[in-house]
Design an enzyme around this catalytic site. Structure first.
Site, short mmCIF file in Angstrom:
data_model
loop_
_atom_site.label_atom_id
_atom_site.label_comp_id
_atom_site.label_asym_id
_atom_site.label_seq_id
_atom_site.Cartn_x
_atom_site.Cartn_y
_atom_site.Cartn_z
N THR A 106 -126.96 -31.85 -20.71
CA THR A 106 -127.16 -31.84 -22.06
C THR A 106 -128.75 -32.28 -22.40
O THR A 106 -129.10 -33.44 -21.73
CB THR A 106 -126.29 -32.54 -22.95
OG1 THR A 106 -126.77 -32.49 -24.37
CG2 THR A 106 -126.14 -34.18 -22.74
N GLU A 107 -129.55 -31.60 -23.12
CA GLU A 107 -130.82 -31.93 -23.24
C GLU A 107 -131.41 -33.18 -23.88
O GLU A 107 -132.30 -33.65 -23.71
CB GLU A 107 -131.71 -30.64 -23.84
CG GLU A 107 -131.29 -30.35 -25.35
CD GLU A 107 -130.45 -29.22 -25.26
OE1 GLU A 107 -130.50 -28.50 -26.32
OE2 GLU A 107 -129.60 -28.93 -24.46
N ASN A 108 -130.17 -33.73 -24.56
CA ASN A 108 -130.54 -35.13 -25.25
C ASN A 108 -130.41 -36.17 -24.02
O ASN A 108 -130.49 -37.69 -24.41
CB ASN A 108 -129.79 -35.51 -26.29
CG ASN A 108 -128.09 -35.46 -26.04
OD1 ASN A 108 -127.55 -34.55 -25.25
ND2 ASN A 108 -127.45 -36.24 -26.47
#
Length: 213
Positions: free
Chosen positions: A51-53
């Site tokens: 997940t890009e966070n």
């Protein structure tokens, strides 16, 4: 379709079909909506969710174990697999832009007949921002798109040309709807599979974009 599906059944059917295209070892980024359901149908242990966070090794989490500080990019609670890695947003996007994500699975509002998608803005409505979709389209090795075949008014979402702002000029690799699965070959859509209950006549009727069979 000869069999009328609920929205949930439709979404899960698409997610299950997408999972059949995933083979490890690989790193997969799941977008918001239908893509998040794909995790429920993955059968290989060596597929690692990103997940890009800032988390590699995303898993489901039981309600009683939810940590409000541990969420994915869609603000949904997630769990962490054994060996999971945490990192800041800059490092996460460096992974994406550096070509270290094998497959990105995104939702879309529209897709044109060359495989270019629009998935971040509807003219006249509030815009939340493009998020990580633009980076994933540019950086991921493969991009799969999940979407309903038609809009609420019955019009096709597979168009000759997108009427919404496009996300990137990069063409996606595969498109999955409740009616059909398409591959993008040399800038053209190729029908490779019909979904359960769908017919080729229905796909032709509900697809504005040109495609080969």
């Amino acid at each position: 379709m000869t069999v009328q599906l609920s929205k949930s059944e439709m979404q899960h059917g698409i997610a299950k079909r997408v999972a059949q295209e995933l083979a490890g070892p690989c790193i997969v980024n799941l977008g918001i909506g239908i893509p998040t359901l794909v995790a429920e149908y993955m059968t290989e242990d060596n597929i690692y969710l990103h997940t890009e966070n800032g988390l590699l090794g995303v898993t489901d989490v039981a309600d009683e174990a939810i940590d409000p500080n541990l969420v994915n990019a869609g603000k949904l609670p997630v769990g962490e697999a054994v060996g999971a890695s945490f990192f800041n947003s800059s490092d996460s996007f460096a992974m994406i832009r550096g070509g270290h994500v094998d497959v990105a699975i995104l939702g879309a509002l529209q897709v044109d007949e060359t495989g270019v998608i629009a998935n971040w803005a509807v003219p006249g409505k509030n815009i939340m921002g493009v998020g990580g979709a633009m980076d994933l389209l540019v950086g991921a090795k493969k991009v799969f798109v999940t979407m309903s075949h038609t809009s609420k008014d019955g019009s096709s979402k597979l168009l000759k040309e997108c009427t919404y702002p496009i996300t990137s000029t990069r063409q996606v690799d595969m498109i999955f709807t409740e009616l059909a699965v398409f591959k993008v070959n040399a800038g053209q859509l190729e029908l490779v599979d019909l979904m359960p209950g769908a017919t080729i006549e229905e796909v032709r009727e509900k697809t504005e974009a040109a495609f080969t069979e």
